[in-house]
Write a protein that holds these residues in place. Structure first.
Motif, PDB file in Angstrom:
ATOM      1  N   SER A 266      39.821  44.254  49.338  1.00 20.50           N
ATOM      2  CA  SER A 266      41.200  44.958  49.106  1.00 20.50           C
ATOM      3  C   SER A 266      42.052  44.143  48.272  1.00 20.50           C
ATOM      4  N   GLY A 267      42.969  44.940  47.474  1.00 20.18           N
ATOM      5  CA  GLY A 267      43.693  44.368  46.555  1.00 20.18           C
ATOM      6  C   GLY A 267      44.125  45.165  45.435  1.00 20.18           C
ATOM      7  N   GLU A 268      44.808  44.691  44.373  1.00 22.29           N
ATOM      8  CA  GLU A 268      44.954  45.229  43.121  1.00 22.29           C
ATOM      9  C   GLU A 268      44.284  44.720  41.966  1.00 22.29           C
ATOM     10  N   TYR A 269      43.734  45.344  41.118  1.00 23.54           N
ATOM     11  CA  TYR A 269      42.945  45.112  40.026  1.00 23.54           C
ATOM     12  C   TYR A 269      43.291  45.647  38.622  1.00 23.54           C
ATOM     13  N   LEU A 270      43.362  44.824  37.400  1.00 20.44           N
ATOM     14  CA  LEU A 270      43.505  45.249  36.159  1.00 20.44           C
ATOM     15  C   LEU A 270      42.467  45.067  35.392  1.00 20.44           C
ATOM     16  N   CYS A 271      42.427  45.580  34.246  1.00 20.71           N
ATOM     17  CA  CYS A 271      41.584  44.965  33.234  1.00 20.71           C
ATOM     18  C   CYS A 271      42.115  44.769  31.880  1.00 20.71           C
ATOM     19  N   ARG A 272      41.669  43.769  31.037  1.00 18.84           N
ATOM     20  CA  ARG A 272      42.077  43.219  30.128  1.00 18.84           C
ATOM     21  C   ARG A 272      41.162  43.750  28.684  1.00 18.84           C
ATOM     22  N   ALA A 273      41.534  44.648  28.032  1.00 16.73           N
ATOM     23  CA  ALA A 273      40.641  44.896  26.692  1.00 16.73           C
ATOM     24  C   ALA A 273      41.157  44.398  25.512  1.00 16.73           C
ATOM     25  N   ALA A 274      40.095  43.750  24.596  1.00 14.53           N
ATOM     26  CA  ALA A 274      40.389  42.832  23.359  1.00 14.53           C
ATOM     27  C   ALA A 274      39.495  43.185  22.404  1.00 14.53           C
TER      28      ALA A 274
ATOM     29  N   ASN B  31      46.479  44.362  28.568  1.00 13.55           N
ATOM     30  CA  ASN B  31      46.303  44.594  29.977  1.00 13.55           C
ATOM     31  C   ASN B  31      46.572  46.105  30.274  1.00 13.55           C
ATOM     32  N   SER B  32      45.504  46.555  31.362  1.00 15.40           N
ATOM     33  CA  SER B  32      45.910  47.821  32.015  1.00 15.40           C
ATOM     34  C   SER B  32      47.090  47.769  33.025  1.00 15.40           C
ATOM     35  N   SER B  33      47.477  48.891  33.599  1.00 15.97           N
ATOM     36  CA  SER B  33      48.276  48.734  34.891  1.00 15.97           C
ATOM     37  C   SER B  33      47.436  48.562  36.093  1.00 15.97           C
ATOM     38  N   ALA B  34      47.872  47.778  36.825  1.00 19.32           N
ATOM     39  CA  ALA B  34      47.008  47.562  38.154  1.00 19.32           C
ATOM     40  C   ALA B  34      46.759  48.726  38.983  1.00 19.32           C
ATOM     41  N   VAL B  35      45.450  48.741  39.514  1.00 22.26           N
ATOM     42  CA  VAL B  35      45.288  49.845  40.600  1.00 22.26           C
ATOM     43  C   VAL B  35      45.034  49.179  41.738  1.00 22.26           C
ATOM     44  N   SER B  36      45.338  49.744  42.966  1.00 20.12           N
ATOM     45  CA  SER B  36      45.433  49.444  44.255  1.00 20.12           C
ATOM     46  C   SER B  36      44.065  49.929  44.815  1.00 20.12           C
ATOM     47  N   VAL B  37      43.266  48.908  45.465  1.00 19.73           N
ATOM     48  CA  VAL B  37      42.019  49.282  46.245  1.00 19.73           C
ATOM     49  C   VAL B  37      42.165  48.782  47.624  1.00 19.73           C
ATOM     50  N   LYS B  38      42.116  49.747  48.757  1.00 20.78           N
ATOM     51  CA  LYS B  38      42.534  49.527  50.159  1.00 20.78           C
ATOM     52  C   LYS B  38      41.090  49.876  50.863  1.00 20.78           C
ATOM     53  N   VAL B  39      40.634  48.884  51.499  1.00 19.63           N
ATOM     54  CA  VAL B  39      39.160  48.966  52.168  1.00 19.63           C
ATOM     55  C   VAL B  39      39.521  49.265  53.575  1.00 19.63           C
ATOM     56  N   LEU B  40      39.229  50.315  54.227  1.00 11.24           N
ATOM     57  CA  LEU B  40      39.350  50.747  55.601  1.00 11.24           C
ATOM     58  C   LEU B  40      37.986  49.928  56.451  1.00 11.24           C
TER      59      LEU B  40
END
Length: 407
Positions: free
Chosen positions: A40-48, A55-64
């Motif tokens: 669980s958390g926030e992820y982003l990717c960096r394209a070069a 950097n991309s905007s962050a997306v939230s991943v919530k694991v139940l």
């Protein structure tokens, strides 16, 4: 995804919490084969590319996930003594949060309570509350049981009783043994014996024996059981010592006297042949007369042969730390237990109840069997009643004889 010219040559995946770089390369995907709660958390990717990076905007991943790391903690630090308050608290991690806590006592799998409250409180804990407890935490994803925690309640002796090796009236010159039985944690450290109206103790130890008993030994006795948390006295038991002659032997003497009178009478009424036959009969009769815990301990009440239709009680006594949690009774050559509890009673006993019995004493650390004891059930008529009948018949014969002599 990113637009670039020249095209993106490196994608870098970053988890924002801790700024952890997960992977970097030409692949523009981040795959979790078996996602976990820790993911669980926030992820982003960096394209070069060679011109620059973004950097991309962050997306939230919530694991139940279902409850995990479920544990029980006790409010008591150190020894738990009877009468004090104790609270057990259940703690668990879950998403969504735990909605139901269920408290279970392992011995007997007893469900004590269930609901949103994560505590189990004993306002005044007692010896009966000793045992192992666990909690079950549940949410809509699943559930988890905590490891069991042991609650050992320390308490002063209780249920102190005295058991007789002999029951009823004790004949002068014989022996009697009294046994003190008590439930305590830690086990009883000392047993002391007292006689009512005597200022000092008469003995010590779990058993108190009187050999060659006399009338002065008669009276009321009780025992005191003691450990570091206190002491308890048993109720009193009475010992009655008698020196009178057995009614059976008195009846036998009466039979003999009566028989002699009858025989004298028959001498005057019968011929020599009858006299010879009577003498032979008497000789035959005389000949026939001559033909005639720590390992648990079981005490039988009453001891000896048991008359059919009466009652017998077996008591199992064993020392253990922690105290014995269960007593089970077995009969030799039977495949299942015949009873449970510290005492086993058979009422209206029959010949089928005869045989060898033993008890098993068990606590959380193991079990021990007693040696076997035998119960013998007799259906014969009491020798005393037989003698009384003989006296009556003999008396009737004697009176008839006297009537013939006086005519």
């Amino acid at each position: 995804m990113s637009e670039a010219a020249p095209p993106v040559h490196t994608y870098t995946w970053i988890k924002k919490s801790g700024a952890v770089e997960m992977k970097s390369g030409k692949e523009n995907t981040l795959t979790f084969s078996k996602i976990r709660s820790e993911d669980s958390g926030e992820y982003l990717c960096r394209a070069a590319n060679r011109i620059g990076q973004q950097n991309s905007s962050a997306v939230s991943v919530k694991v139940l996930y279902h409850p995990k790391n479920t544990t029980v903690k006790s409010s008591a630090s150190g020894e738990i003594t009877a009468g004090n308050p104790v609270t057990l608290t259940c703690m668990s991690e879950a998403d969504p949060p735990v909605h139901t806590y269920t408290w279970i006592k392992k011995s007997g799998a007893v469900e004590l309570k269930s609901g949103k409250d994560n505590t189990l409180t004993f306002s005044q804990i007692s010896s009966e509350d000793s045992g192992e407890y666990l909690c079950r935490a549940a949410n809509r994803i699943g559930k988890q049981d905590s490891p069991a925690v042991s609650v050992q309640v320390l308490y002063a002796p209780q249920n102190t009783t005295v058991l007789f090796s002999e029951s009823g009236v004790i004949v002068k010159g014989t022996s009697v043994t009294l046994t003190c039985s008590s439930d305590a944690n830690p086990p009883v450290e000392s047993y002391t014996w007292f006689k009512v109206n005597e200022s000092t103790a008469v003995g010590s130890g779990q058993q108190y024996s009187i050999t060659n008993i006399s009338s002065e030994d008669g009276g009321q006795y009780y025992c005191e059981a003691r450990n570091k948390y206190g002491a308890e006295n048993s109720t009193t038991v009475s010992i009655t010592v008698t020196s009178w002659q057995s009614p059976l032997s008195t009846a036998v003497i009466t039979v003999s006297v009566c028989g002699a009178v009858g025989l004298l009478c028959l001498v005057f009424l019968m011929s020599k042949k009858c006299k010879k036959n009577a003498t032979q009969t008497r000789e035959d009769r005389n000949t026939r007369d001559y033909d005639g815990a720590r390992t648990p301990v079981i005490i039988i009440d009453p001891p000896g042969n048991i008359a059919e239709g009466s009652r017998v009680t077996l008591t199992c006594s064993s020392d253990a730390n922690p105290p014995v949690e269960s007593y089970t009774w077995f009969k030799v050559n039977e495949s299942t237990a015949v009873g449970s509890g510290q005492q086993y009673s058979i009422t209206n006993i029959s010949s089928e109840d005869g045989g060898q019995y033993y008890c098993e004493a068990r606590n959380k650390y193991g079990a021990e069997n007693s040696t076997t004891v035998s119960i013998t059930v007799t259906s014969w008529q009491s020798p005393l009643s037989t003698a009384v009948i003989t006296v009556s018949v003999c008396g009737a014969v004697g009176l008839l004889c006297l009537v013939f002599l006086m005519r």
